[in-house]
Scaffold this active site. Structure first.
Site, PDB file in Angstrom:
ATOM      1  N   PRO A 133      -2.652  -6.482   1.602  1.00  0.00           N
ATOM      2  CA  PRO A 133      -2.464  -6.761   0.172  1.00  0.00           C
ATOM      3  C   PRO A 133      -3.116  -5.778  -0.810  1.00  0.00           C
ATOM      4  CG  PRO A 133      -4.117  -8.216   1.065  1.00  0.00           C
ATOM      5  CD  PRO A 133      -3.574  -7.426   2.226  1.00  0.00           C
ATOM      6  N   CYS A 134      -2.547  -4.595  -0.901  1.00  0.00           N
ATOM      7  CA  CYS A 134      -3.056  -3.606  -1.857  1.00  0.00           C
ATOM      8  C   CYS A 134      -2.823  -4.050  -3.301  1.00  0.00           C
ATOM      9  CB  CYS A 134      -2.426  -2.240  -1.596  1.00  0.00           C
ATOM     10  SG  CYS A 134      -0.633  -2.244  -1.551  1.00  0.00           S
TER      11      CYS A 134
END
Length: 172
Positions: A133-134
Site C-alpha cells: 500500500p504505497c
C-alpha cells in the site's frame, strides 16, 4: 530462453489494473498507463490468461479490498525484484495497516535514511499497487502528494479506507 509472463486485467473502481505473474511470482499490479507501468518486464512475452494459480488469489485479495474487507498478503509470492533499498522500503509499506497513513519523513526516520526524497522514489517504483500500500504514504502534515497512478486515485483509495489525510484540492 526468454522469460514468459502471464497477464490478467482487473477492472477496479480506480481503473483497469494489469496483473502480471510467471509460474512462481507476482511481478506487479499496475494501473493502466501509470508511471513505471510494467517496469522491468522489458520485451518479454506476456500472454493473457483467464485463470492462474498466482493471479487468482491476488484477485481474491483485490475483491476483498474493494469490498472494504481485510486481505491476507502473507501467502502471496511477490517477485524478488528491485534494489536492496527498494525492497527495504516496500517491506515497510506492507506493514502499514489498512486505513492508517505514514509520511515519507517518518519512513526515512524509521529506516534511518537521510532523504525523504529517496524514500519517495522507492515508494513510487513499488510494482504491487494496492497490495503493497504505497497509497498510504503522505507528505509532511499528512498532505496528499504524488502517486504513480495519479493523485486522484490515491485520494480515492484513502477515502475508501477512511484514512486521515489533507487534500489540497478539497476533495475530502
Amino acid at each position: 530462453m526468454q522469460k514468459k509472463y502471464v497477464k490478467k486485467l482487473y477492472f477496479s473502481p480506480i481503473g483497469t489494473l494489469s496483473l502480471v505473474a510467471d509460474e512462481q511470482y507476482l511481478y506487479g499490479i499496475w494501473v493502466q498507463e501509470q508511471k513505471h507501468f510494467e517496469r522491468g518486464l522489458g520485451d518479454e512475452t506476456i500472454e493473457a490468461v483467464v485463470s492462474h494459480p498466482i493471479l487468482d488469489p491476488v484477485i481474491a485479495c483485490l475483491d476483498a479490498y474493494f469490498k472494504g474487507k481485510s486481505h491476507d498478503l502473507s501467502n502471496l509470492p511477490l517477485a524478488p525484484i528491485g534494489t536492496d533499498f527498494e525492497k527495504r522500503v516496500w517491506s515497510y509499506l506492507q506493514e502499514i495497516p489498512y486505513g492508517q497513513t505514514v509520511t515519507y519523513g517518518q519512513i526515512a526516520q524509521e529506516l534511518q535514511v537521510a532523504s525523504a526524497q529517496a524514500i519517495g522514489g522507492a515508494v513510487g517504483r513499488n510494482p504491487w499497487s494496492i497490495l503493497v500500500p504505497c497509497h498510504r504514504v503522505l507528505g509532511a502534515g499528512k498532505r496528499l502528494t504524488g502517486y504513480a497512478a495519479g493523485v486522484e486515485k490515491k485520494a480515492w483509495l484513502l477515502e475508501h479506507e477512511e484514512a486521515d489525510f489533507k487534500d489540497i484540492n478539497n476533495r475530502k
